[in-house]
Design an enzyme around this catalytic site. Structure first.
Site, PDB file in Angstrom:
ATOM      1  N   HIS D 206      51.863   7.873  29.199  1.00 18.05           N
ATOM      2  CA  HIS D 206      52.278   6.505  28.925  1.00 18.05           C
ATOM      3  C   HIS D 206      51.878   6.094  27.518  1.00 18.05           C
ATOM      4  CE1 HIS D 206      52.918   2.250  29.099  1.00 18.05           C
ATOM      5  NE2 HIS D 206      53.522   2.384  30.269  1.00 18.05           N
ATOM      6  N   GLU D 238      54.561   5.327  24.509  1.00 16.54           N
ATOM      7  CA  GLU D 238      54.130   4.359  23.495  1.00 16.54           C
ATOM      8  C   GLU D 238      52.972   4.951  22.719  1.00 16.54           C
ATOM      9  OE1 GLU D 238      53.015   0.702  25.341  1.00 16.54           O
ATOM     10  OE2 GLU D 238      54.859   0.575  26.510  1.00 16.54           O
ATOM     11  N   HIS D 270      59.232   5.372  34.439  1.00 14.33           N
ATOM     12  CA  HIS D 270      59.159   6.170  33.214  1.00 14.33           C
ATOM     13  C   HIS D 270      59.587   7.606  33.483  1.00 14.33           C
ATOM     14  CE1 HIS D 270      57.540   3.143  30.598  1.00 14.33           C
ATOM     15  NE2 HIS D 270      56.486   2.928  31.354  1.00 14.33           N
TER      16      HIS D 270
END
Lengths: 325, 325, 325, 325
Positions: D206, D238, D270
């Site tokens: 993530h 990110e 995701h």
């Protein structure tokens, strides 16, 4: 050698930096009564140049404020205090500013400022990144800034705020990637020298074992994006990335030359001994054993006026953010 | 006159005070590196006796520690610093200890102790009760004591603790009523004088407008229980009970004589002007207008060695409680 | 009997209360999503009236907000939870609002409000004065209000603030003396009854051993200034002033009648047993043994709509101060 | 491909992990009343397996404690609460545990535990590394754990402590590098599959923009040292390292096959969309455009019992460290 990329992305991303009206920032700066430049300290007179360059840049930004220095190292303060009584040493080192012989730690420096009636104080770290020493300094500053007397006038300071390290700190504003970007921009001269030599540029940072040190590896990535003409490698004395990461990459790249510099604010013990020393485990020795020619430059980051200016800018930001609330 | 009662109850209640092994307490005391006696301060050389008596009692309890004084009043520190350069004043006041000319506030005093490498520090307030100034001092001490560096060795002090005021503080241990009891015990000489005069004993405390001041009214009750032979009244300059409460009671009692003393650690401005002055609103004037003869004694509580000893005992308690955790 | 004084002074002093534009305060009030009325709690159905009267006054001030109740007493919550499954009890007590059978402590109540998406919350204590229970509640509220997430939107509440007790709290604004004054104004009916009886008015408060309780003695002074036609005495179950202070004063006054009421928000165990019970140490018994006729009224302060309104006003103040920052 | 090294060093370094007497740790574990497993949450029934596997491992370590789940995502809690009233959905998803329909956030979960009288509570995050969400959760736990009532018995819990993420956290003990090492050990099956395929192993984490994410890059280094037979690359949605770092390395390595998995505790949005989706910017699409064959496995890290066990072990450590003080 790794491909370089995303320069455009970085340039674009910089354009979203918050724009502060220069007039407002100037007004806020003028209200600052004192700036404390807080360093680990150094006992090498020749390494002082880094701190004095930061001092000079800070005075440009805060011409009306009192500029004080605090050293966090008890040992280094002790060395200077001993020299205060050593006439021979002082005679042999005529260029040393007088404040060094009486340099104090942060707490005593804050106490002295309160005695002088200074009310608006910004503390600026000279650390490279937000590791243990920065967080310890922050603990001191937060404690003093947080003293909450019944009536505001009896607080030690009307405000005390802390400027972030050169490579930034975690948090929303400003993004630390912008700080890494700004820091990389100040390194053009190193890249130029390495390119002229046909060498890989190797920086030895301090690092630590207990805090994530991705600032170093992201700085390395940013250097390689910004200056694709030279490969830059960053290693640290403590923690990740280490000398092993540097040597692994050097083997892979098959370079014959390295231009090595300390990635620390002053070129002190680590630079002189751990990096450029003659011991078997000095980085220079280790890399030379790989049949790579190593050229060292014993200049601390702070000796670079552009790098020194980063701290002055961070001090201004700290004031602007604080007083803008 | 009000009836006096419950002396037996009070004596019995004292017997449940926690008993600390003297050996243990002594060991802990010996480990203290420095004691900071924190006062509001006074500019009257003749009032210094109170602070110097506390200093003397403190040295008895902590013979090996460095004893430092901090004054919290910026104005009073300024007066002493000005006198440092006033040769005539110094000549005229030969008995003043040298430290006064360089006396600092708490923050600078703590900073100086850190520079000296003192690690175990107890701060002792000389306040009478836990009001605004005590809580402000506590905010300073708590902030410094709470600085939490990654490694414990980089904290400014291995511990810093604060001794409570003479009349105690809110909380479970020790109960503030025990402190009020102990404080009342030190006032026997005042009672004796008042009795000899056939006078009501009136104390003028400082008080304040913003914190409940029942310590004063409970001290009054305790005095009347402990010394039924004399009526004791307590009033404060600010807050409850006020001069109006004192005069209401005096009218009711129909006494002809008052023996009045400051109930403040030093006999400074309030004692000399607000209490014993010649202005229309001075307590002496107001009470004399009631056709009561007023005898004032300008001695601060700290001049009474037994009262001074309370602070030394509270410093020992602070160390014992802290290090006993 | 003690002379009464300074009524004029008190009236004048009230005129310096900060004036808040009603429009602004109204706007702020309307933004409140939820009000938590936090009480110790009571298991007596007949004593609930006090809490329900406060509920009613609160709804008048915050007509758009959700009104929730929290009880801090684990034991009392347990009693109500047991009754939830007791059909016979419920049938015998038809007027009890449903929320009581599921009443929670402050923490679970705050959690439930977060689940409901309430963002702006004011908590209003129903305590009489700022003692242990108020400070414990404040510790809970401060903790929740102080949760500092990286992004403000993830804080549990955009704000949570706490309304002060009926007799106020230490601090600069508002002065607790103004709160004591406002509280005394709501007691006119009690004074009227006592006067009609030719009785001394005696209030039994809760008090405590560990915090200064001058709110009670200052309330007594204010009552006697405001209502010189009747003597008011205040005693507490725990701490100063005690029953001994009340009986000492009663002996001195030589009254033959006492009108006694609980000075607690609900008329629960203390009122029914410690005050008006038949045991030897009940206040009624003790005073009757002094050959004084005692008339008790078992109504909690909260049953008086004017007193209940104080809490609603303090909740509004808490919102106004908080959001006005 | 980068050379792999230092496996021996890592094995040796593990041998200096503090050894805790199993008996003592067991005693402490048994005293725990409740464990709160705090996750972001997921709305995918098929992704629940990760959380249920962690639940299972936790119950093995704390067989006597109540195990509760908290979801930090308001949106996801809302989805489950809506399903509570959706009979058709429930019928179509018979395997879903009942607690999901009433799952609460951390604050309401803590409140519920206090209502139940649970006193010793450990909270275990299921986060991969110490980023924003972990620090936000820590802010909640620290606030509740820090509530300091006058008497210890009125604190909400006698203790509440927080277990660290899978990849550890900054600080002295334990070193996060040991946690990264332990985490890498649980990935042997992934390496085996990738090797069988002749593929590079790519993990999509993530990450975030605001906290240094060197845990990912150090995890990558550790994987390559521990499993030299396969190249492992880690990227994040990110922050650093990004997809660009992964594709730069893939180009450099000149592989033809990639085995890609989410490096997140559950395989939710995701994993399904950003990683394995068909959109142009899905990682699968981007890498396939490089003429590399991509095989995705939609399993969250928590579905691996060895990884799930890390959280149970961290919960035990949190209790041991806390109660061992």
């Amino acid at each position: 050698m790794m491909k370089k990329a995303t320069l455009l992305f970085l340039i674009v991303s910089l354009s979203i930096l918050p724009a502060m009206s220069p007039a407002t920032a100037a007004t806020k700066k003028e209200a600052v009564d004192a700036v404390v430049i807080a360093s680990f300290g150094t006992s090498y007179p020749e390494a002082l140049k880094a701190i004095l360059t930061i001092d000079k840049e800070m005075r440009k930004e805060f011409p009306k404020a009192e500029i004080k220095h605090a050293f966090t190292s008890n040992i280094i303060r002790g060395i200077w205090h001993d020299r205060a009584d050593d006439a021979a040493w002082k005679k042999a080192n005529p260029g040393v500013p007088g404040w060094l012989y009486d340099v104090k730690g942060p707490l005593a420096t804050f106490g002295a400022l309160q005695e002088e009636g200074k009310k608006r104080v910004v503390v600026q770290t000279t650390h490279v990144y937000a590791g243990e020493e920065y967080l310890d300094l922050k603990a001191y500053v937060d404690a003093i800034a947080g003293i909450d007397t019944l009536r505001a006038k009896w607080k030690p300071f009307s405000y005390m705020t802390l400027g972030r390290p050169a490579l930034g700190k975690a948090g929303l504003h400003p993004e630390y990637r912008n700080d890494i970007e700004a820091a990389a921009k100040t390194m053009a001269a190193d890249v130029k020298k390495a390119k002229k030599m046909g060498a890989v540029l190797v920086y030895m940072g301090h690092g630590n074992e207990v805090f994530p040190t991705s600032a170093y590896i992201e700085f390395q990535k940013t250097m390689n994006s910004m200056y694709p003409e030279v490969t830059t490698l960053v290693g640290t004395v403590e923690g990740y990335p280490g000398l092993d990461d540097v040597t692994t990459a050097l083997k892979h790249i098959k370079t014959k030359k390295v231009f090595m510099k300390p990635f620390m604010v002053v070129a002190g013990d680590h630079a002189r001994n751990d990096m450029a020393g003659d011991e078997d485990d000095a980085w220079k020795t280790v890399i030379e054993k790989m049949r790579i020619k190593v050229t060292c430059e014993l200049k601390g980051l702070g000796e670079n006026p552009e790098w020194a200016k980063l701290y002055a800018e961070h001090a201004v930001d700290a004031v602007t953010v604080h007083t803008g609330k």
